[in-house]
Design an enzyme around this catalytic site. Structure first.
Site, short mmCIF file in Angstrom:
data_model
loop_
_atom_site.label_atom_id
_atom_site.label_comp_id
_atom_site.label_asym_id
_atom_site.label_seq_id
_atom_site.Cartn_x
_atom_site.Cartn_y
_atom_site.Cartn_z
N GLY A 56 0.73 -10.35 2.16
CA GLY A 56 1.97 -10.70 1.60
C GLY A 56 2.41 -11.96 2.01
N GLY A 57 3.79 -12.26 1.52
CA GLY A 57 4.24 -13.35 1.63
C GLY A 57 4.39 -13.90 2.90
N MET A 58 4.47 -13.11 4.10
CA MET A 58 4.64 -13.45 5.37
C MET A 58 3.30 -13.39 6.39
SD MET A 58 7.39 -15.11 6.65
CE MET A 58 7.57 -14.85 8.35
N GLU A 87 -1.41 -11.87 6.45
CA GLU A 87 -2.09 -10.89 6.26
C GLU A 87 -2.05 -9.82 7.38
OE1 GLU A 87 -6.08 -13.38 4.53
OE2 GLU A 87 -5.70 -13.59 6.63
N TYR A 92 -0.19 2.06 13.07
CA TYR A 92 -0.90 2.37 11.68
C TYR A 92 -0.50 3.37 11.15
CZ TYR A 92 -4.78 2.76 8.65
OH TYR A 92 -5.79 3.29 7.58
N VAL A 93 -0.11 3.36 9.74
CA VAL A 93 0.17 4.42 9.26
C VAL A 93 -0.99 4.71 8.13
CG1 VAL A 93 1.76 5.66 7.48
CG2 VAL A 93 2.62 4.14 9.12
N ASP A 127 14.80 -6.20 1.74
CA ASP A 127 13.63 -6.27 0.74
C ASP A 127 13.07 -4.89 0.67
OD1 ASP A 127 11.42 -7.39 -0.81
OD2 ASP A 127 10.20 -7.74 0.86
N ALA A 177 6.51 -0.89 -2.34
CA ALA A 177 5.49 -1.39 -1.73
C ALA A 177 5.81 -1.32 -0.15
CB ALA A 177 5.09 -2.77 -1.87
N ASN A 178 7.13 -1.37 0.13
CA ASN A 178 7.53 -1.35 1.76
C ASN A 178 7.85 0.25 2.03
OD1 ASN A 178 7.18 -3.82 2.26
ND2 ASN A 178 9.07 -4.59 1.73
#
Length: 252
Positions: free
Chosen positions: A33-35, A37, A103-104, A148, A152-153
């Protein structure tokens, strides 16, 4: 201006699968993503799976970006809620900045929508209620905004539990406003509130409520409220166009 979206190009990090970073062995890349890997990793000290987000090299060279990244870890580590992903650790190892979190094992609503098109209304409402409860906790206890919210979040694990992800844009209403990038619009255009689309500094709880509503719209209708050929076209619709009635929205 900077837009965080799924279209942002991010350089490869300086680590790779098989590397060990601060006691976390990277096993599989699971997101980008933008921030940074995101890797599935194993925390060697306790032998458990975790997700590790790594800041990309070009961001790591920017001190403001580094501060934002570590600030994300400090904010997220304070949260203790059943629907918010737990953050274990944030730091730096050999020039690589990382954030380790629970970790989900499941899938994001974004992937679910790609596969199924939309969700049953009852399920969509139940998911949004869980996210709203998590946001209410963050607002009431820490005065935190997410900024945000989008499919996706939000993740569903194998047991159907709802988890709010990626607090990388989270902002405390009481924090120093200088932590926000000057001249930047931070968020994802399809779900952005009008005030956020205009890059106004007076963001509050209603901004997250709007984004959560736009997310619910997508879940049960099958498409975001507004789409377009450019970011600016989408943002302009959020500011100036009435919300299309869900029963009249054509699903592609």
């Amino acid at each position: 201006m900077l837009f965080r979206s799924n279209l942002v190009a991010v350089p490869e990090s300086r680590v790779d699968i098989g590397s060990t970073l601060a006691g976390f062995r990277l096993e599989q890349r699971i997101g980008k993503g933008g921030m940074g890997e995101v890797y599935l990793a194993r925390q060697l000290s306790v032998d458990r799976k975790v997700a590790v987000k790594i800041l990309p090299p070009n961001f790591a060279e920017d001190q403001q970006a580094v501060q934002r990244f570590l600030h994300e870890g400090r904010l997220a580590a304070r949260l203790d809620h059943a629907n918010i992903v737990t953050v274990h650790e944030a730091g730096e190892d050999n020039g690589n900045y990382y954030l380790a979190m629970a970790y989900v094992e499941g899938e994001s609503l974004d992937r679910r929508l790609q596969r199924d098109g939309m969700l049953p209304e009852r399920q969509g409402m139940a998911i949004v209620r869980a996210v709203a409860d998590a946001l209410g906790y963050a607002w009431d206890e820490f005065q935190l905004l997410h900024r945000d919210l989008k499919p996706a979040n939000i993740m569903l694990d194998r047991r159907g539990r709802v988890f709010l992800m990626d607090l990388g844009l989270a902002k405390s209403l009481g924090e120093d406003h200088r932590m926000t990038m000057s001249g930047a619009i931070l968020g994802t255009p399809q779900y952005m509130s009008p005030e956020q689309a205009q890059s106004l500094s007076s963001l509050g709880v209603p901004s997250d409520v709007y984004s959560l509503g736009a997310t619910l719209y997508h879940l049960v209708v099958g498409t975001p409220p507004f789409t377009g050929d450019s970011v600016f076209q989408i943002l302009n619709q959020h500011v100036n166009t009435p919300l299309p009635p869900p029963d009249r929205k054509s699903v592609v």
